[in-house]
Design a protein around this motif. Structure first.
Motif, PDB file in Angstrom:
ATOM      1  N   THR A  35     -35.945  -5.160 -41.975  1.00 24.63           N
ATOM      2  CA  THR A  35     -34.552  -5.584 -42.124  1.00 24.63           C
ATOM      3  C   THR A  35     -34.094  -5.417 -43.566  1.00 24.63           C
ATOM      4  O   THR A  35     -32.974  -4.957 -43.826  1.00 24.63           O
ATOM      5  N   GLY A  36     -34.961  -5.770 -44.511  1.00 29.08           N
ATOM      6  CA  GLY A  36     -34.616  -5.584 -45.918  1.00 29.08           C
ATOM      7  C   GLY A  36     -34.337  -4.128 -46.249  1.00 29.08           C
ATOM      8  O   GLY A  36     -33.411  -3.815 -47.001  1.00 29.08           O
ATOM      9  N   THR A  37     -35.116  -3.241 -45.656  1.00 28.70           N
ATOM     10  CA  THR A  37     -34.899  -1.810 -45.875  1.00 28.70           C
ATOM     11  C   THR A  37     -33.552  -1.370 -45.316  1.00 28.70           C
ATOM     12  O   THR A  37     -32.802  -0.625 -45.971  1.00 28.70           O
ATOM     13  N   VAL A  38     -33.218  -1.815 -44.103  1.00 27.82           N
ATOM     14  CA  VAL A  38     -31.933  -1.442 -43.505  1.00 27.82           C
ATOM     15  C   VAL A  38     -30.772  -2.003 -44.328  1.00 27.82           C
ATOM     16  O   VAL A  38     -29.767  -1.317 -44.559  1.00 27.82           O
ATOM     17  N   TYR A  39     -30.905  -3.249 -44.781  1.00 27.40           N
ATOM     18  CA  TYR A  39     -29.855  -3.826 -45.631  1.00 27.40           C
ATOM     19  C   TYR A  39     -29.596  -2.944 -46.847  1.00 27.40           C
ATOM     20  O   TYR A  39     -28.436  -2.675 -47.209  1.00 27.40           O
ATOM     21  N   ARG A  40     -30.668  -2.500 -47.499  1.00 29.64           N
ATOM     22  CA  ARG A  40     -30.486  -1.656 -48.689  1.00 29.64           C
ATOM     23  C   ARG A  40     -29.824  -0.334 -48.334  1.00 29.64           C
ATOM     24  O   ARG A  40     -28.992   0.183 -49.100  1.00 29.64           O
ATOM     25  N   GLU A  41     -30.156   0.216 -47.163  1.00 29.33           N
ATOM     26  CA  GLU A  41     -29.506   1.452 -46.718  1.00 29.33           C
ATOM     27  C   GLU A  41     -28.020   1.228 -46.449  1.00 29.33           C
ATOM     28  O   GLU A  41     -27.189   2.078 -46.799  1.00 29.33           O
ATOM     29  N   LEU A  42     -27.687   0.110 -45.848  1.00 24.92           N
ATOM     30  CA  LEU A  42     -26.277  -0.206 -45.601  1.00 24.92           C
ATOM     31  C   LEU A  42     -25.522  -0.309 -46.920  1.00 24.92           C
ATOM     32  O   LEU A  42     -24.392   0.189 -47.053  1.00 24.92           O
ATOM     33  N   ALA A  43     -26.144  -0.965 -47.906  1.00 21.81           N
ATOM     34  CA  ALA A  43     -25.496  -1.115 -49.207  1.00 21.81           C
ATOM     35  C   ALA A  43     -25.347   0.230 -49.912  1.00 21.81           C
ATOM     36  O   ALA A  43     -24.298   0.521 -50.503  1.00 21.81           O
ATOM     37  N   GLU A  44     -26.381   1.046 -49.844  1.00 24.25           N
ATOM     38  CA  GLU A  44     -26.360   2.342 -50.535  1.00 24.25           C
ATOM     39  C   GLU A  44     -25.304   3.279 -49.966  1.00 24.25           C
ATOM     40  O   GLU A  44     -24.773   4.137 -50.686  1.00 24.25           O
ATOM     41  N   THR A  45     -24.998   3.128 -48.683  1.00 22.45           N
ATOM     42  CA  THR A  45     -24.016   4.003 -48.038  1.00 22.45           C
ATOM     43  C   THR A  45     -22.637   3.363 -47.929  1.00 22.45           C
ATOM     44  O   THR A  45     -21.729   3.940 -47.320  1.00 22.45           O
ATOM     45  N   ASP A  46     -22.474   2.168 -48.525  1.00 20.67           N
ATOM     46  CA  ASP A  46     -21.187   1.446 -48.454  1.00 20.67           C
ATOM     47  C   ASP A  46     -20.699   1.348 -47.012  1.00 20.67           C
ATOM     48  O   ASP A  46     -19.558   1.722 -46.682  1.00 20.67           O
ATOM     49  N   TRP A  47     -21.564   0.838 -46.153  1.00 25.39           N
ATOM     50  CA  TRP A  47     -21.272   0.688 -44.725  1.00 25.39           C
ATOM     51  C   TRP A  47     -20.082  -0.239 -44.535  1.00 25.39           C
ATOM     52  O   TRP A  47     -20.111  -1.394 -44.896  1.00 25.39           O
ATOM     53  N   HIS A  48     -19.007   0.291 -43.995  1.00 25.82           N
ATOM     54  CA  HIS A  48     -17.766  -0.445 -43.729  1.00 25.82           C
ATOM     55  C   HIS A  48     -17.262  -1.191 -44.964  1.00 25.82           C
ATOM     56  O   HIS A  48     -16.959  -2.381 -44.914  1.00 25.82           O
ATOM     57  N   LEU A  99     -35.511  -2.401 -33.521  1.00 27.14           N
ATOM     58  CA  LEU A  99     -35.700  -1.149 -32.790  1.00 27.14           C
ATOM     59  C   LEU A  99     -36.357  -0.064 -33.643  1.00 27.14           C
ATOM     60  O   LEU A  99     -36.482   1.073 -33.181  1.00 27.14           O
ATOM     61  N   HIS A 100     -36.756  -0.416 -34.858  1.00 31.39           N
ATOM     62  CA  HIS A 100     -37.359   0.559 -35.783  1.00 31.39           C
ATOM     63  C   HIS A 100     -36.404   1.728 -36.049  1.00 31.39           C
ATOM     64  O   HIS A 100     -36.829   2.878 -36.175  1.00 31.39           O
ATOM     65  N   GLN A 101     -35.108   1.419 -36.117  1.00 33.77           N
ATOM     66  CA  GLN A 101     -34.095   2.402 -36.488  1.00 33.77           C
ATOM     67  C   GLN A 101     -33.669   2.167 -37.930  1.00 33.77           C
ATOM     68  O   GLN A 101     -33.927   1.096 -38.503  1.00 33.77           O
ATOM     69  N   ASP A 102     -32.993   3.157 -38.515  1.00 32.87           N
ATOM     70  CA  ASP A 102     -32.453   2.970 -39.855  1.00 32.87           C
ATOM     71  C   ASP A 102     -30.950   2.713 -39.767  1.00 32.87           C
ATOM     72  O   ASP A 102     -30.406   2.525 -38.666  1.00 32.87           O
ATOM     73  N   ALA A 103     -30.282   2.713 -40.906  1.00 29.49           N
ATOM     74  CA  ALA A 103     -28.862   2.376 -40.938  1.00 29.49           C
ATOM     75  C   ALA A 103     -27.982   3.404 -40.231  1.00 29.49           C
ATOM     76  O   ALA A 103     -26.817   3.131 -39.952  1.00 29.49           O
ATOM     77  N   ARG A 104     -28.541   4.579 -39.927  1.00 33.66           N
ATOM     78  CA  ARG A 104     -27.778   5.612 -39.218  1.00 33.66           C
ATOM     79  C   ARG A 104     -28.056   5.577 -37.719  1.00 33.66           C
ATOM     80  O   ARG A 104     -27.573   6.438 -36.985  1.00 33.66           O
ATOM     81  N   ASN A 133     -13.715  -6.989 -47.487  1.00 34.27           N
ATOM     82  CA  ASN A 133     -13.234  -6.328 -48.698  1.00 34.27           C
ATOM     83  C   ASN A 133     -14.408  -5.866 -49.554  1.00 34.27           C
ATOM     84  O   ASN A 133     -14.399  -4.755 -50.097  1.00 34.27           O
ATOM     85  N   VAL A 134     -15.408  -6.737 -49.683  1.00 36.11           N
ATOM     86  CA  VAL A 134     -16.647  -6.436 -50.396  1.00 36.11           C
ATOM     87  C   VAL A 134     -17.774  -7.159 -49.672  1.00 36.11           C
ATOM     88  O   VAL A 134     -17.594  -8.296 -49.218  1.00 36.11           O
ATOM     89  N   GLN A 135     -18.925  -6.505 -49.559  1.00 37.54           N
ATOM     90  CA  GLN A 135     -20.103  -7.154 -49.000  1.00 37.54           C
ATOM     91  C   GLN A 135     -21.155  -7.267 -50.096  1.00 37.54           C
ATOM     92  O   GLN A 135     -21.413  -6.303 -50.808  1.00 37.54           O
ATOM     93  N   ILE A 136     -21.734  -8.455 -50.216  1.00 39.10           N
ATOM     94  CA  ILE A 136     -22.709  -8.728 -51.273  1.00 39.10           C
ATOM     95  C   ILE A 136     -24.095  -8.821 -50.642  1.00 39.10           C
ATOM     96  O   ILE A 136     -24.329  -9.656 -49.754  1.00 39.10           O
ATOM     97  N   LEU A 137     -25.002  -7.975 -51.087  1.00 42.56           N
ATOM     98  CA  LEU A 137     -26.387  -8.039 -50.633  1.00 42.56           C
ATOM     99  C   LEU A 137     -27.200  -8.846 -51.634  1.00 42.56           C
ATOM    100  O   LEU A 137     -27.333  -8.450 -52.798  1.00 42.56           O
ATOM    101  N   LEU A 138     -27.714  -9.975 -51.191  1.00 41.89           N
ATOM    102  CA  LEU A 138     -28.640 -10.760 -52.005  1.00 41.89           C
ATOM    103  C   LEU A 138     -30.031 -10.192 -51.762  1.00 41.89           C
ATOM    104  O   LEU A 138     -30.680 -10.498 -50.759  1.00 41.89           O
ATOM    105  N   ASP A 139     -30.460  -9.343 -52.664  1.00 44.38           N
ATOM    106  CA  ASP A 139     -31.688  -8.566 -52.485  1.00 44.38           C
ATOM    107  C   ASP A 139     -32.836  -9.246 -53.223  1.00 44.38           C
ATOM    108  O   ASP A 139     -32.911  -9.205 -54.455  1.00 44.38           O
TER     109      ASP A 139
END
Length: 215
Positions: free
Chosen positions: A177-190, A110-115, A136-142
């Motif tokens: 998608t890679g950009t959104v993943y990094r945003e989720l990680a940077e904001t500690d999403w859930h 949808l061309h949206q970001d993590a927010r 408990n922890v989410q691991i992003l394989l970047d």
């Protein structure tokens, strides 16, 4: 109760390879480890419907971002009891994809970001309405998008059952998608996120996980 640890990343990022290495290391340390991969193709009717839609089946189903997200969410909802049992019986449950995958790919479509609205909707749907356990922890394989895409292509050529679907063929979607993943990680999403990059030693990640569950 064990720790729920999803491994997230693009198609072709190497999630399965990383998970296998970490599991071997953790078991050698004497820890009880279980794994589960989403979507559960061949097990869940919802996952299979989604896969068929991404390969041109079921009319215009794949065109609806919310409909596809709902199918992937229903797959996980059906696995909730299995997840609960795995968490009760093991020290760590490592997942190949979880709720964040749904959020990242849907937002990118949808061309949206993590927010964006779709990310909030998916969190409400899966964590609140379907009552799935929060990681408990989410691991992003970047890994670089081009590297992931080439791995996915080679995998599809060598295994016809893993031929590229519509998401995997869309390079622009993968980059977003890679950009959104990094945003989720940077904001500690859930919950907290750890980032594992190409070239990082899986043994280091395994040691960190072992330390985490030891308290």
């Amino acid at each position: 109760m064990g720790a729920l640890i999803p491994v997230e990343g693009l198609d072709g990022a190497g999630k399965r390879t990383l998970t296998d290495a970490v599991v071997t290391d953790l078991r050698a340390r004497g820890l009880r480890i279980a794994t589960l991969a989403f979507p559960r193709y061949g097990v869940s009717v919802h996952a299979d419907l989604a896969a068929e839609a991404l390969r041109g089946g079921h009319g215009d189903l794949a065109a609806s971002v919310n409909a596809m997200a709902l199918l992937f969410a229903l797959d996980r909802a059906d696995a909730r009891d299995e997840l609960s049992k795995l968490l009760a019986d093991n020290d760590i449950v490592l997942l190949d994809r979880y709720v964040a995958s749904n959020a990242a790919y849907s937002a990118a479509r949808l061309h949206q970001d993590a927010r964006g609205e779709i990310v909030a909707w998916i969190a409400e749907l899966e964590f609140a309405r379907f009552e799935l356990p929060v990681p408990n922890v989410q691991i992003l394989l970047d890994v670089p998008v081009d590297v992931a895409a080439e791995r996915a292509r080679l995998r599809g050529e060598s295994d016809s059952s893993r031929a590229l679907d519509a998401y995997e063929k869309d390079g622009g979607l993968q980059r977003r998608t890679g950009t959104v993943y990094r945003e989720l990680a940077e904001t500690d999403w859930h919950g907290p996120w750890w980032v594992h990059r190409s070239g990082d030693d899986p043994a280091t990640l395994a040691a960190r996980l072992a330390e985490y569950v030891a308290g």
